[in-house]
Write a protein that holds these residues in place. Structure first.
Motif, mmCIF file in Angstrom:
data_model
loop_
_atom_site.group_PDB
_atom_site.id
_atom_site.type_symbol
_atom_site.label_atom_id
_atom_site.label_comp_id
_atom_site.label_asym_id
_atom_site.label_seq_id
_atom_site.Cartn_x
_atom_site.Cartn_y
_atom_site.Cartn_z
ATOM 1 N N ARG A 13 -15.259 87.527 -23.592
ATOM 2 C CA ARG A 13 -13.853 87.968 -23.606
ATOM 3 C C ARG A 13 -13.623 89.083 -22.586
ATOM 4 N N ASP A 14 -14.104 90.284 -22.854
ATOM 5 C CA ASP A 14 -13.865 91.382 -21.913
ATOM 6 C C ASP A 14 -14.592 91.094 -20.598
ATOM 7 N N PHE A 99 -5.568 94.448 -31.557
ATOM 8 C CA PHE A 99 -5.643 95.733 -30.848
ATOM 9 C C PHE A 99 -4.260 96.205 -30.435
ATOM 10 N N SER A 139 -8.616 97.568 -33.139
ATOM 11 C CA SER A 139 -9.071 98.416 -32.031
ATOM 12 C C SER A 139 -7.931 99.248 -31.492
ATOM 13 N N GLU A 141 -6.685 100.787 -28.388
ATOM 14 C CA GLU A 141 -6.900 100.779 -26.940
ATOM 15 C C GLU A 141 -6.620 102.192 -26.398
ATOM 16 N N ASN A 167 -12.069 100.417 -34.258
ATOM 17 C CA ASN A 167 -12.814 100.533 -33.008
ATOM 18 C C ASN A 167 -12.194 101.580 -32.082
ATOM 19 N N ALA A 169 -11.834 102.530 -28.553
ATOM 20 C CA ALA A 169 -12.062 101.957 -27.219
ATOM 21 C C ALA A 169 -11.905 103.043 -26.155
ATOM 22 N N THR A 171 -11.189 102.687 -23.076
ATOM 23 C CA THR A 171 -10.691 101.585 -22.238
ATOM 24 C C THR A 171 -10.862 101.842 -20.747
ATOM 25 N N HIS A 202 -16.407 101.213 -28.089
ATOM 26 C CA HIS A 202 -16.239 100.178 -27.063
ATOM 27 C C HIS A 202 -16.121 100.879 -25.702
ATOM 28 N N HIS A 204 -16.300 101.664 -21.649
ATOM 29 C CA HIS A 204 -16.263 101.062 -20.298
ATOM 30 C C HIS A 204 -17.025 101.987 -19.350
#
Ligand code: KIV
Ligand code: ZN
Length: 518
Positions: A13-14, A99, A139, A141, A167, A169, A171, A202, A204
């Motif tokens: 997905r991501d 999300f 989630s 974001e 979650n 994130a 992002t 989560h 990045h």
């Protein structure tokens, strides 16, 4: 007893939504099977509302995966949630993942929603998702740039509406590890109902801190880390599965946490993904890079010979890096070949085995020693070549330092009958109404450019964004692997081709990428 952390893998997905990483449904399925073999806890298979193709791919993964939960992403919209549920309904363990952004920046500029609207919308969406599915993840974001108290209020609302996981994130990959662990602690201390749910992180990788952030989140109490194979994902990517999992395993005592992932499948799974999306990871990439276990300096070599622990904190065996290369030759029989395929961890049906065996025999005619790496490359290549809409039959190249390169390509064009299940359809610009052979001629700046131009003359205008050639094994007769990335205004596509002839490998890679664009 260390806590067992859940690993949610979002490669499909991501990862898949980032440029050049798109996969066909059959490829997604292959990666999903590898993730199941790895024993991740949750496979996030896609975002069904984003396209009918993605929805079908999620449904296909759902039907096959039994040992992991399968999640699908949805915005806080009933139609998204229903589409995700429709794709997940046959999963052994479905998870709906809703999300919504919680930072002022995202709420104002992107969503044009007030805090109150976001709060209500998150709760409504989770409540609606719970009508279908008991396992719902919410989630936030851009959580790491959100007002902490507002984040806690949104999590409370999601939990009260039935979310089992919330979650955090990161992002845009903004958080520092100590900030992320402080935020996790803050959420635990200030959010009603949090003790009954799993807190996920989560991260990045925009500042190169995704793995550090995943582990910082875990050390502060997060019970789920969200990762992708090879760290693929938007921009600089996500926290990488291999780094996060090996971090957990290697520093289990310090983190007081572990996970159930079968680390010996890591290397092969990463290689599979790389071959599917045509990704070449940097040589010094932790765990899976070519140099990750290479010791060059004399002092290091000496130390490792005396005791590996002097300079190795992870053993190559623990992540499944093959320790010996079995060598087959043109006199090797099908039995020995079959044994090698099995020992490499592949399960092929009769037809697939025969196809790869034929390719092996052809290669053994050109190359004295065929190694495990060669066979792995043939296995990954064989299906892909036979499946594409444009397939290379033969080519002739003329090139020199005083003339333009000339390429004459003969392609088979059309959907292979077995794949389409019906009469071939005319996909090419000039209405080829069944599977047919086409001969193309083009000049170019060298043989590879000429060959690519010849393909463009039939398949449409593609621009070459990147091109690389590597030897899979050592020696002058090594298999060459070409990787290309092309663009056509609609998207970017990567392709991979393998051959002892570098021009052939390049043409196959280009066709592989063009086929993905269809
Ligand atoms: O990075 C992000 O914010 C996401 C969410 C959808 C979880 O991928
Ligand atoms: Zn993300």
């Amino acid at each position: 007893m260390p806590r067992t952390i859940k690993i949610l893998d979002t490669t499909l997905r991501d990862g898949e939504q980032s440029p050049g990483c798109s996969m066909k449904p059959a490829e997604k399925l292959e990666v999903a099977r590898a993730l199941e073999r790895l024993r991740v806890d949750i496979i996030e298979a896609g975002f069904p509302a984003s396209s009918p193709g993605d929805k079908d791919a999620v449904a296909a993964v759902t039907g096959q995966i039994k040992d992991c939960a399968v999640a699908a992403l949805c915005r806080c919209r009933d139609s998204d949630i229903y589409a995700a549920w429709d794709a997940l309904r046959n999963a052994a363990a479905p998870r709906l993942h809703v999300f919504l952004a919680t930072s002022d920046l995202h709420m104002e500029k992107k969503l044009r929603m007030t805090r109150k609207q976001v709060l209500d919308s998150a709760a409504d969406a989770v409540r609606y998702a719970r009508k279908y599915c008991t396992d719902v993840q919410f989630s936030a974001e851009d959580a790491t740039r959100s007002d902490r108290d507002f984040l806690c209020r949104v999590f409370e609302a999601a939990i009260a509406a039935g979310a089992a996981t919330v979650n955090i994130a990161d992002t845009v990959g903004y958080a520092l590890p100590e900030e992320l662990s402080a935020l996790v602690r803050y959420v635990f201390e200030n959010c009603k109902g949090i003790e009954g749910v799993t807190v996920a992180v989560h991260p990045h990788n925009d500042l190169g801190m995704a793995t550090a952030n995943a582990l910082a989140g875990v050390s502060a109490g997060a019970g789920q880390a969200e990762v992708t194979l090879c760290g693929i994902g938007e921009r600089a990517g996500n926290a990488s599965l291999e780094e996060t999992v090996m971090g957990l395993r290697t520093r289990q005592n310090a983190l007081d946490a572990s996970c159930r992932v079968e680390t010996r499948h890591i290397y092969r799974s990463a290689r599979l993904l790389q071959s599917i999306i045509g990704l070449q990871v940097q040589p010094n990439k932790p765990i899976i890079g070519k140099n990750a276990f290479a010791h060059e300096a004399g002092i290091h070599q000496h130390g490792v010979m005396a005791d590996r622990l002097t300079y190795e904190i992870i053993s190559p065996e623990s992540v499944g890096i093959p320790q010996r290369e079995m060598v087959l030759g043109k006199h090797s029989g099908r039995r020995a070949f079959e044994e090698t395929v099995k020992s490499l961890g592949f399960t092929l049906d009769e037809g697939e085995l025969q196809t790869v065996f034929n390719a092996f025999k052809a290669l053994a005619d050109k190359k004295k020693a065929v190694t495990d790496s060669d066979i792995e490359a043939l296995i990954k290549d064989s299906g892909r070549e036979a499946e594409g809409y444009y397939r290379l039959e033969s080519f002739v190249i003329n090139s020199g330092n005083t003339i333009d390169g000339t390429a004459i390509l003969k392609l088979t064009v059309g959907q292979p009958a077995a794949e389409s299940g019906q009469e071939a359809s005319p996909l090419s610009p000039d209405a080829l109404d069944s599977e047919s052979s086409v001969t193309l001629v083009a000049f170019g700046d060298g043989p590879v450019d000429a060959a690519f131009k010849a393909v463009n003359s039939l398949a449409g205008e593609f621009t070459l964004k990147s091109y690389s050639l590597n030897a899979i094994t050592d020696g002058g007769d090594a298999l060459g692997e070409a990787l290309v990335r092309i663009e056509n205004g609609k998207g970017q596509y990567t392709g991979r081709g393998v051959s002892t002839d570098i021009i052939e490998a390049s043409i196959k890679a280009y066709l592989n990428a063009v086929n993905k664009s269809l």
